[in-house]
Design a protein around this motif. Structure first.
Motif, PDB file in Angstrom:
ATOM      1  N   GLY A 117      44.150  -1.005   7.296  1.00 61.77           N
ATOM      2  CA  GLY A 117      44.675   0.222   6.717  1.00 61.77           C
ATOM      3  C   GLY A 117      44.745   0.226   5.210  1.00 61.77           C
ATOM      4  O   GLY A 117      45.053   1.256   4.608  1.00 61.77           O
ATOM      5  N   SER A 118      44.452  -0.934   4.592  1.00 62.98           N
ATOM      6  CA  SER A 118      44.540  -1.019   3.134  1.00 62.98           C
ATOM      7  C   SER A 118      43.257  -1.554   2.500  1.00 62.98           C
ATOM      8  O   SER A 118      42.676  -0.903   1.627  1.00 62.98           O
ATOM      9  N   LEU A 119      42.831  -2.752   2.916  1.00 63.55           N
ATOM     10  CA  LEU A 119      41.697  -3.422   2.287  1.00 63.55           C
ATOM     11  C   LEU A 119      40.791  -4.030   3.344  1.00 63.55           C
ATOM     12  O   LEU A 119      41.276  -4.604   4.322  1.00 63.55           O
ATOM     13  N   THR A 120      39.490  -3.922   3.144  1.00 59.54           N
ATOM     14  CA  THR A 120      38.563  -4.656   3.997  1.00 59.54           C
ATOM     15  C   THR A 120      38.623  -6.134   3.627  1.00 59.54           C
ATOM     16  O   THR A 120      39.162  -6.516   2.578  1.00 59.54           O
ATOM     17  N   ALA A 121      38.053  -6.968   4.477  1.00 62.81           N
ATOM     18  CA  ALA A 121      38.029  -8.405   4.181  1.00 62.81           C
ATOM     19  C   ALA A 121      37.260  -8.681   2.894  1.00 62.81           C
ATOM     20  O   ALA A 121      37.625  -9.569   2.111  1.00 62.81           O
ATOM     21  N   ALA A 147      52.774 -19.061   2.079  1.00 63.32           N
ATOM     22  CA  ALA A 147      52.262 -17.696   2.209  1.00 63.32           C
ATOM     23  C   ALA A 147      52.789 -16.844   1.064  1.00 63.32           C
ATOM     24  O   ALA A 147      53.929 -17.002   0.618  1.00 63.32           O
ATOM     25  N   TYR A 148      51.939 -15.925   0.615  1.00 59.09           N
ATOM     26  CA  TYR A 148      52.263 -15.047  -0.505  1.00 59.09           C
ATOM     27  C   TYR A 148      52.146 -13.587  -0.036  1.00 59.09           C
ATOM     28  O   TYR A 148      51.057 -13.005  -0.049  1.00 59.09           O
ATOM     29  N   PRO A 149      53.247 -12.973   0.388  1.00 60.50           N
ATOM     30  CA  PRO A 149      53.184 -11.569   0.819  1.00 60.50           C
ATOM     31  C   PRO A 149      53.230 -10.612  -0.370  1.00 60.50           C
ATOM     32  O   PRO A 149      53.861 -10.888  -1.398  1.00 60.50           O
ATOM     33  N   LEU A 150      52.578  -9.475  -0.208  1.00 62.26           N
ATOM     34  CA  LEU A 150      52.613  -8.452  -1.247  1.00 62.26           C
ATOM     35  C   LEU A 150      54.032  -7.957  -1.482  1.00 62.26           C
ATOM     36  O   LEU A 150      54.381  -7.548  -2.598  1.00 62.26           O
ATOM     37  N   ALA A 170      47.569  -1.787  -2.528  1.00 59.86           N
ATOM     38  CA  ALA A 170      47.381  -3.163  -2.055  1.00 59.86           C
ATOM     39  C   ALA A 170      46.467  -3.971  -2.972  1.00 59.86           C
ATOM     40  O   ALA A 170      46.727  -5.154  -3.237  1.00 59.86           O
ATOM     41  N   GLY A 171      45.410  -3.347  -3.497  1.00 62.71           N
ATOM     42  CA  GLY A 171      44.458  -4.090  -4.321  1.00 62.71           C
ATOM     43  C   GLY A 171      45.069  -4.679  -5.584  1.00 62.71           C
ATOM     44  O   GLY A 171      45.024  -5.903  -5.788  1.00 62.71           O
ATOM     45  N   PRO A 172      45.637  -3.852  -6.453  1.00 64.56           N
ATOM     46  CA  PRO A 172      46.244  -4.388  -7.681  1.00 64.56           C
ATOM     47  C   PRO A 172      47.379  -5.374  -7.407  1.00 64.56           C
ATOM     48  O   PRO A 172      47.526  -6.366  -8.129  1.00 64.56           O
ATOM     49  N   GLU A 199      37.034  -6.633   0.322  1.00 66.46           N
ATOM     50  CA  GLU A 199      37.894  -6.213  -0.787  1.00 66.46           C
ATOM     51  C   GLU A 199      39.017  -7.210  -1.031  1.00 66.46           C
ATOM     52  O   GLU A 199      39.401  -7.459  -2.192  1.00 66.46           O
ATOM     53  N   VAL A 200      39.555  -7.801   0.041  1.00 68.78           N
ATOM     54  CA  VAL A 200      40.577  -8.846  -0.129  1.00 68.78           C
ATOM     55  C   VAL A 200      40.010  -9.988  -0.959  1.00 68.78           C
ATOM     56  O   VAL A 200      40.642 -10.455  -1.919  1.00 68.78           O
TER      57      VAL A 200
END
Length: 385
Positions: free
Chosen positions: A21-25, A351-354, A368-370, A27-28
């Motif tokens: 729903g935010s980024l493709t693999a 782990a590093y969550p947004l 999500a990207g920035p 794009e990640v």
């Protein structure tokens, strides 16, 4: 691809799944790379987007160098859609969700009783037409609960009612099944290796079967679930009297993975498919082992790191393989729902969550990207400086 070697530079492998729903693999991987290089400009980053057999599997294969092929096939409600598969050196990666996934339904429409896997069978046939000798069949994210009947019909099987007419499409139509004939199945299937790649181990029917566990996600009411479970049980019962497969039908129906993607796992087993955990298959296909050998640090992840992650999802598979190779692993995610000790047992150092950067979940999804780039900067400071 990896950058050219530079003496003394750290090597990072980014092997993450999509943030749904935010980024493709892809794009990640791009965002993580940008964040790492903002802190350590000379870091060597190799991106290997991964998937576990569900939606995004073809995209991951294409990112790894497979050729993207597009064909027109039937969507879950019979309307024509453009679906893709991936091909390289005689190996095809076919993703059933490309043809029969929830995303192929019109917006706001769910059709648990009538959605069909016919288009998935057409995708498999396209791979055969292209000369594939090995087909990795990734299943997940389906709109369907038809036991793979539609897929089998597209490949030459016949499923008839008491009047000798084809049964209605979808799992609901199987209640009227009177006879099955698999003698017309595409003969080329016997000459290919068909690998069923899935992250679920449900049987076809029963309390843990496809209708009971996954039907509600596809819009099935309690009555629909009961009807679908009975229809799939009836489907299997009729197949027990079918020449060539009858003696193995009950075994297939009870096998782990038979209930994958609305029972398409069961249909694939009738074609001779071998079940393997989706992430294990995809890591092999994508060339993960040599990329892992080159890495000093591995970054994996997905949208939500939670209990489901531990049951065959991509980050768990990546972490297990990396731990076996003695490599350090960290994870990125939108949301973290696992304690540190559980992550450690799974082979993930941290782990590093947004949400550590932006507590507002809606903003995390929208930006999500920035935000992921800022998370990657933290990883660089913690592990690369």
């Amino acid at each position: 691809m990896a950058d050219a070697a530079v003496d003394g530079a750290r090597r990072v492998l980014v092997a993450a799944d999509k943030f749904k729903g935010s980024l493709t693999a892809v794009e990640v991987a791009e965002r993580v790379t940008a964040g790492l290089r903002r802190v350590v400009p000379d870091v060597l980053v190799e991106a290997l987007p991964v998937a576990d057999g569900g939606d995004g599997t073809v995209a991951a294969a294409v990112a790894a160098g497979f050729e993207r092929r597009e064909v027109r096939v039937a969507g879950p409600l019979g309307d024509e859609v453009t679906a893709a598969y991936a091909l390289r050196d005689g190996t095809a990666v076919v993703e059933m969700a490309e043809a029969s996934g929830l995303q192929r339904l019109p917006e706001g429409v769910l059709a648990p009783l009538t959605s069909s896997t016919y288009g998935s069978g057409e995708l498999l046939r396209a791979a055969l037409d292209a000369g594939a000798r090995t087909i990795v069949f990734g299943v997940g994210g389906s709109a369907t609960t038809d036991g793979g009947a539609g897929m089998l019909a597209a490949l030459g099987a016949r499923f008839l009612d008491a009047d000798g007419e084809p049964v209605a499409p979808g799992g609901g139509g199987l209640a009227g099944l009177a006879s099955a004939d698999l003698s017309g199945l595409d003969l080329r299937l016997s000459g290919v290796e068909l690998v069923l790649a899935s992250d679920v181990d449900n049987p076809l029917t029963g309390p843990k079967g496809a209708p009971a566990v996954y039907g509600p996600q596809k819009g099935a009411s309690p009555d629909d679930v009961t009807a679908l479970d009975a229809a799939l049980a009836h489907f299997a019962k009729v197949l027990e009297g079918t020449e060539g497969v009858g003696t193995r039908v009950a075994e297939y129906a009870a096998s782990p993975g038979a209930g994958a993607a609305g029972g398409i796992g069961f249909g694939a087993m009738l074609l001779g498919a071998r079940f393997r955990p989706g992430i294990a298959v995809m890591l092999d296909v994508l060339g993960f082992a040599p990329a892992l050998d080159r890495a000093d640090l591995v970054i994996t992840g997905e949208g939500s790191l939670d209990e489901q992650t531990l049951h065959g999802k991509a980050p768990a598979g990546v972490a297990a393989a990396a731990r076996a190779a003695g490599k350090e692993v960290v994870a990125v995610c939108g949301r973290l729902a696992l304690p540190a000790e559980t992550l450690g047992r799974a082979g993930i150092r941290r782990a590093y969550p947004l949400t550590d950067v932006e507590p507002d979940v809606a903003k995390c999804i929208a930006d999500a990207g920035p935000i992921l780039e800022r998370v990657a900067e933290s990883i660089a400071r913690d592990f690369l400086v």
